[in-house]
Design an enzyme around this catalytic site. Sequence first.
Site, mmCIF file in Angstrom:
data_model
loop_
_atom_site.group_PDB
_atom_site.id
_atom_site.type_symbol
_atom_site.label_atom_id
_atom_site.label_comp_id
_atom_site.label_asym_id
_atom_site.label_seq_id
_atom_site.Cartn_x
_atom_site.Cartn_y
_atom_site.Cartn_z
ATOM 1 N N PRO A 83 0.792 -1.221 0.000
ATOM 2 C CA PRO A 83 0.000 0.000 0.000
ATOM 3 C C PRO A 83 0.829 1.278 0.000
ATOM 4 O O PRO A 83 1.867 1.351 0.649
ATOM 5 C CB PRO A 83 -0.823 -0.105 1.289
ATOM 6 C CG PRO A 83 -0.154 -1.143 2.111
ATOM 7 C CD PRO A 83 0.501 -2.075 1.166
ATOM 8 N N ASN A 84 0.323 2.232 -0.754
ATOM 9 C CA ASN A 84 0.880 3.593 -0.850
ATOM 10 C C ASN A 84 2.186 3.683 -1.624
ATOM 11 O O ASN A 84 2.692 4.780 -1.851
ATOM 12 C CB ASN A 84 1.048 4.225 0.546
ATOM 13 C CG ASN A 84 -0.285 4.363 1.260
ATOM 14 O OD1 ASN A 84 -1.218 4.913 0.688
ATOM 15 N ND2 ASN A 84 -0.387 3.834 2.461
ATOM 16 N N ARG A 130 4.363 11.208 -1.834
ATOM 17 C CA ARG A 130 4.281 10.990 -0.384
ATOM 18 C C ARG A 130 5.646 11.209 0.276
ATOM 19 O O ARG A 130 6.678 10.786 -0.256
ATOM 20 C CB ARG A 130 3.756 9.579 -0.080
ATOM 21 C CG ARG A 130 4.684 8.465 -0.502
ATOM 22 C CD ARG A 130 4.132 7.073 -0.233
ATOM 23 N NE ARG A 130 3.954 6.767 1.161
ATOM 24 C CZ ARG A 130 4.212 5.575 1.711
ATOM 25 N NH1 ARG A 130 4.673 4.577 0.973
ATOM 26 N NH2 ARG A 130 4.002 5.365 2.982
ATOM 27 N N TYR A 137 10.959 8.879 1.250
ATOM 28 C CA TYR A 137 10.905 7.931 0.133
ATOM 29 C C TYR A 137 11.514 8.453 -1.170
ATOM 30 O O TYR A 137 11.620 7.709 -2.143
ATOM 31 C CB TYR A 137 9.439 7.518 -0.104
ATOM 32 C CG TYR A 137 8.790 6.958 1.144
ATOM 33 C CD1 TYR A 137 9.291 5.809 1.748
ATOM 34 C CD2 TYR A 137 7.689 7.582 1.728
ATOM 35 C CE1 TYR A 137 8.706 5.302 2.902
ATOM 36 C CE2 TYR A 137 7.102 7.077 2.878
ATOM 37 C CZ TYR A 137 7.614 5.937 3.465
ATOM 38 O OH TYR A 137 7.043 5.432 4.608
ATOM 39 N N ASN A 163 8.192 -5.500 -0.801
ATOM 40 C CA ASN A 163 8.089 -4.365 0.114
ATOM 41 C C ASN A 163 6.611 -4.234 0.469
ATOM 42 O O ASN A 163 5.841 -3.606 -0.259
ATOM 43 C CB ASN A 163 8.598 -3.074 -0.538
ATOM 44 C CG ASN A 163 8.476 -1.878 0.403
ATOM 45 O OD1 ASN A 163 7.927 -1.985 1.493
ATOM 46 N ND2 ASN A 163 8.986 -0.730 -0.038
ATOM 47 N N ALA A 195 3.271 -0.615 4.869
ATOM 48 C CA ALA A 195 2.835 -0.646 6.272
ATOM 49 C C ALA A 195 2.453 -2.053 6.733
ATOM 50 O O ALA A 195 2.517 -2.357 7.930
ATOM 51 C CB ALA A 195 1.658 0.309 6.460
ATOM 52 N N GLU A 210 13.574 -8.748 1.226
ATOM 53 C CA GLU A 210 12.749 -7.647 1.722
ATOM 54 C C GLU A 210 13.445 -6.322 1.396
ATOM 55 O O GLU A 210 14.652 -6.181 1.625
ATOM 56 C CB GLU A 210 12.647 -7.817 3.240
ATOM 57 C CG GLU A 210 12.045 -6.689 3.993
ATOM 58 C CD GLU A 210 12.274 -6.808 5.514
ATOM 59 O OE1 GLU A 210 11.505 -6.204 6.255
ATOM 60 O OE2 GLU A 210 13.229 -7.511 5.924
ATOM 61 N N HIS A 216 12.979 -2.023 1.848
ATOM 62 C CA HIS A 216 12.273 -0.823 2.319
ATOM 63 C C HIS A 216 13.072 0.385 1.890
ATOM 64 O O HIS A 216 14.288 0.433 2.105
ATOM 65 C CB HIS A 216 12.115 -0.820 3.847
ATOM 66 C CG HIS A 216 11.313 -1.981 4.328
ATOM 67 N ND1 HIS A 216 9.939 -2.008 4.225
ATOM 68 C CD2 HIS A 216 11.684 -3.164 4.841
ATOM 69 C CE1 HIS A 216 9.510 -3.170 4.679
ATOM 70 N NE2 HIS A 216 10.551 -3.892 5.051
ATOM 71 N N ARG A 236 12.907 5.107 12.551
ATOM 72 C CA ARG A 236 11.723 5.969 12.481
ATOM 73 C C ARG A 236 10.850 5.737 13.728
ATOM 74 O O ARG A 236 11.374 5.489 14.800
ATOM 75 C CB ARG A 236 10.969 5.689 11.167
ATOM 76 C CG ARG A 236 11.805 6.039 9.923
ATOM 77 C CD ARG A 236 11.058 5.757 8.633
ATOM 78 N NE ARG A 236 9.859 6.596 8.516
ATOM 79 C CZ ARG A 236 8.926 6.432 7.565
ATOM 80 N NH1 ARG A 236 9.068 5.474 6.663
ATOM 81 N NH2 ARG A 236 7.872 7.223 7.526
#
Length: 143
Positions: free
Chosen positions: A10-11, A18, A23, A74, A77, A98, A100, A107
């Site tokens: 998502p996103n 964003r 990012y 990835n 969330a 994985e 990110h 964070r």
Amino acid sequence: MIKILIINGPNLNMLGLREINQYGKISYDDLCNLIKTHSKNKVQIEFYQSNIEGEIVSRVQEIIDQDIDALIVNPGAYTHTSIAIRDALAILNIPKIEVHLSDINSRENFRKTNLITDLCELSIIGKGANGYIEAIEYLYEKN
Ligand code: DQA
């Protein structure tokens, strides 16, 4: 030539719009193009992006009957929340990497919960778009 599926959660379709400080400015389409250009004549790449948890679970399940050699994932969330995606990934016997874009470990505290990392052969975190390229290089060198 090995075939790699890249699943983004998502996103990630909103990249470029964003939280640019986290990012970067690259859009999702530009990210896919960058990866395609890099992978040309090396590995075959297929992309999948969804904002919906169950769709990601279903796409992961489909891999079982498909000719896919490795997965780069990835889950956005859902990395921090989705036991369902974790369980689907656990079914797969192919290498899983994985990625990110941001450094989830430096964070907010809730991003430190990672439900998939122990299932992945390699985690590339906080390297922006280059993380996907590193993942592809790793899989290419391995094969
Ligand atoms: C992300 C990090 C997640 O915490 C966040 O929810 C995302 C993107 C990353 O690529 O840095 O959507 O997975």
